[in-house]
Design a protein around this motif. Sequence first.
Motif, PDB file in Angstrom:
ATOM      1  N   GLN A 143      23.652  41.185  48.605  1.00 23.82           N
ATOM      2  CA  GLN A 143      25.052  40.798  48.509  1.00 23.82           C
ATOM      3  C   GLN A 143      25.692  40.816  49.890  1.00 23.82           C
ATOM      4  N   THR A 144      26.450  39.787  50.183  1.00 26.03           N
ATOM      5  CA  THR A 144      27.127  39.681  51.462  1.00 26.03           C
ATOM      6  C   THR A 144      28.626  39.589  51.238  1.00 26.03           C
ATOM      7  N   PRO A 145      29.432  39.977  52.234  1.00 23.12           N
ATOM      8  CA  PRO A 145      30.888  39.938  52.067  1.00 23.12           C
ATOM      9  C   PRO A 145      31.400  38.518  51.881  1.00 23.12           C
ATOM     10  N   GLY A 146      32.467  38.416  51.120  1.00 19.97           N
ATOM     11  CA  GLY A 146      33.155  37.140  50.981  1.00 19.97           C
ATOM     12  C   GLY A 146      32.582  36.256  49.898  1.00 19.97           C
ATOM     13  N   HIS A 147      33.457  35.478  49.291  1.00 20.06           N
ATOM     14  CA  HIS A 147      33.077  34.563  48.206  1.00 20.06           C
ATOM     15  C   HIS A 147      32.861  33.168  48.761  1.00 20.06           C
ATOM     16  N   ASP A 148      31.789  32.529  48.337  1.00 23.32           N
ATOM     17  CA  ASP A 148      31.490  31.153  48.714  1.00 23.32           C
ATOM     18  C   ASP A 148      32.472  30.224  48.002  1.00 23.32           C
ATOM     19  N   ALA A 149      33.327  29.548  48.762  1.00 21.26           N
ATOM     20  CA  ALA A 149      34.356  28.698  48.170  1.00 21.26           C
ATOM     21  C   ALA A 149      33.764  27.570  47.348  1.00 21.26           C
ATOM     22  N   GLY A 150      32.540  27.167  47.659  1.00 21.51           N
ATOM     23  CA  GLY A 150      31.893  26.104  46.907  1.00 21.51           C
ATOM     24  C   GLY A 150      31.596  26.463  45.467  1.00 21.51           C
ATOM     25  N   ARG A 151      31.661  27.754  45.157  1.00 24.41           N
ATOM     26  CA  ARG A 151      31.394  28.206  43.793  1.00 24.41           C
ATOM     27  C   ARG A 151      32.634  28.222  42.918  1.00 24.41           C
ATOM     28  N   GLY A 152      33.788  27.969  43.497  1.00 27.75           N
ATOM     29  CA  GLY A 152      35.025  28.007  42.717  1.00 27.75           C
ATOM     30  C   GLY A 152      35.235  29.379  42.102  1.00 27.75           C
ATOM     31  N   GLY A 153      35.492  29.405  40.798  1.00 31.12           N
ATOM     32  CA  GLY A 153      35.730  30.676  40.115  1.00 31.12           C
ATOM     33  C   GLY A 153      34.491  31.265  39.495  1.00 31.12           C
ATOM     34  N   TYR A 154      33.320  30.893  40.006  1.00 28.67           N
ATOM     35  CA  TYR A 154      32.065  31.324  39.401  1.00 28.67           C
ATOM     36  C   TYR A 154      31.155  32.041  40.412  1.00 28.67           C
ATOM     37  N   MET A 155      30.113  32.661  39.864  1.00 31.45           N
ATOM     38  CA  MET A 155      29.049  33.278  40.655  1.00 31.45           C
ATOM     39  C   MET A 155      29.627  34.254  41.689  1.00 31.45           C
ATOM     40  N   VAL A 156      30.441  35.183  41.199  1.00 33.91           N
ATOM     41  CA  VAL A 156      31.128  36.155  42.049  1.00 33.91           C
ATOM     42  C   VAL A 156      30.168  37.324  42.299  1.00 33.91           C
ATOM     43  N   ASN A 157      29.538  37.350  43.460  1.00 35.77           N
ATOM     44  CA  ASN A 157      28.566  38.428  43.694  1.00 35.77           C
ATOM     45  C   ASN A 157      28.725  39.102  45.043  1.00 35.77           C
ATOM     46  N   PHE A 158      29.892  38.958  45.686  1.00 35.77           N
ATOM     47  CA  PHE A 158      30.120  39.768  46.882  1.00 35.77           C
ATOM     48  C   PHE A 158      30.408  41.208  46.452  1.00 35.77           C
ATOM     49  N   PRO A 159      30.185  42.199  47.329  1.00 37.11           N
ATOM     50  CA  PRO A 159      30.462  43.591  46.941  1.00 37.11           C
ATOM     51  C   PRO A 159      31.932  43.768  46.578  1.00 37.11           C
ATOM     52  N   LEU A 160      32.177  44.133  45.334  1.00 35.62           N
ATOM     53  CA  LEU A 160      33.548  44.203  44.827  1.00 35.62           C
ATOM     54  C   LEU A 160      34.220  45.503  45.262  1.00 35.62           C
ATOM     55  N   PRO A 161      35.451  45.439  45.770  1.00 36.52           N
ATOM     56  CA  PRO A 161      36.166  46.647  46.183  1.00 36.52           C
ATOM     57  C   PRO A 161      36.782  47.357  44.978  1.00 36.52           C
ATOM     58  N   ILE A 162      36.350  48.578  44.749  1.00 38.98           N
ATOM     59  CA  ILE A 162      36.858  49.369  43.627  1.00 38.98           C
ATOM     60  C   ILE A 162      37.772  50.458  44.187  1.00 38.98           C
ATOM     61  N   THR A 163      39.056  50.319  43.910  1.00 42.11           N
ATOM     62  CA  THR A 163      40.037  51.289  44.410  1.00 42.11           C
ATOM     63  C   THR A 163      40.110  52.486  43.472  1.00 42.11           C
ATOM     64  N   VAL A 164      39.978  53.694  44.031  1.00 40.45           N
ATOM     65  CA  VAL A 164      40.154  54.924  43.263  1.00 40.45           C
ATOM     66  C   VAL A 164      41.064  55.860  44.054  1.00 40.45           C
ATOM     67  N   TYR A 165      41.571  56.853  43.357  1.00 36.67           N
ATOM     68  CA  TYR A 165      42.524  57.769  43.979  1.00 36.67           C
ATOM     69  C   TYR A 165      41.972  59.185  43.955  1.00 36.67           C
ATOM     70  N   VAL A 166      41.974  59.808  45.121  1.00 38.22           N
ATOM     71  CA  VAL A 166      41.548  61.199  45.253  1.00 38.22           C
ATOM     72  C   VAL A 166      42.781  62.078  45.069  1.00 38.22           C
ATOM     73  N   LYS A 167      42.698  62.955  44.102  1.00 42.06           N
ATOM     74  CA  LYS A 167      43.837  63.832  43.831  1.00 42.06           C
ATOM     75  C   LYS A 167      43.492  65.266  44.213  1.00 42.06           C
ATOM     76  N   ALA A 168      44.499  66.036  44.555  1.00 43.61           N
ATOM     77  CA  ALA A 168      44.289  67.421  44.969  1.00 43.61           C
ATOM     78  C   ALA A 168      43.767  68.255  43.807  1.00 43.61           C
ATOM     79  N   GLN A 169      42.995  69.264  44.143  1.00 38.43           N
ATOM     80  CA  GLN A 169      42.510  70.181  43.113  1.00 38.43           C
ATOM     81  C   GLN A 169      43.681  70.962  42.536  1.00 38.43           C
TER      82      GLN A 169
END
Length: 367
Positions: free
Chosen positions: A339-365
Amino acid sequence: MSRPTADSSSQYTPALIVRQASPPNLETPFYALDGRITPQPSHYVRSHFPVPPLDAQTWRLEVGGGVDSVLSLSLEELRAMPSHTLSATMECAGNGRVYLSPRMPGVQWDLGAVGTAEWTGVRLRDVLERAGIQDGALEVILEGADKGTLTDPGRTPGEIRYARSAPLAKAQDDVLLAYAMNGQPLTPDHGFPLRAVVPGWYGMAAVKWLSKLHVTDTPYQGFFQTIDYSYWQQRDGLSPQMIPMTTMQVKAQIARPAPHGSVTAESVFEIMGAAWTGEGEVTKVEVSTDGGEAWADAKFLDPAEPHIWRRWRFDWHTPKQPGRVTLMARATDSAGRTQTPGHDAGRGGYMVNFPLPITVYVKAQES
């Protein structure tokens, strides 16, 4: 220190997420990933037209075109043929579309338009052998009983049926005509009484409510082969050309923690996910806990097998300071594709296989 485990979701079966009520487009909550096989009630559902009302007693599979003998096979006749069972990961070609910016048209799938099931049925090649393939055959068209009209991504020429084709070589290889899923008869949403399963290809090839096989000596140019489920690709130094989507791209997804979930600071959290590829086997998964700056290897929970995902885990020592963190995962397969960064524009809304950013929150103990 606390250690949430990969089995933390196994005590319940989560409901599917409704992306569209009619026709039914239902998404698996990917955070609930547990076993390697997705239970039928949790497997995603993709429909283009309303579910056709089919009766097992009167339904027939019609086989025609470039064949020696035209066939009309009942479900009972298909069940009497040699049966085969295979496990296969199936991903909708639009899975992950919600991560594209700007927003692309189509069902706004998050991470859960993917699943793995055990399919039982007859090999397509056995049905074709029974009919006899004439010389010059190029493709096999698979047509469903579902029908309707569309205006997006293009306008259909009136009412059409859902159909896709497969090259003869693929049709005579591993394509299954399935009448059972995870040991049970198909449900209407999953294509009762018969559907195609095309290992390694995106789910748009797995035609549901299968009613017709047509052997042809010319390339099929149907709506779902050209207007939809096709993409731009540059070949041989020529200008880009539109080609049908087929093979799934290599991909790893994070199941837990879920997007916008929270973890405790100064703890060990078991990040868990799955990875798959359309050809070959997944050989490596790497995880980044800093938005892609640094990567470390994850550990596999499953052996490498063709056409089925490998679950993986990674022990994350969470930061001391509370705040927002971006997690990412990427996979590499046996052919060296990664997997490489960025989406290939030629694929339109399909074949989404770039590394997806998953946002999480670190909370205090908690004190």
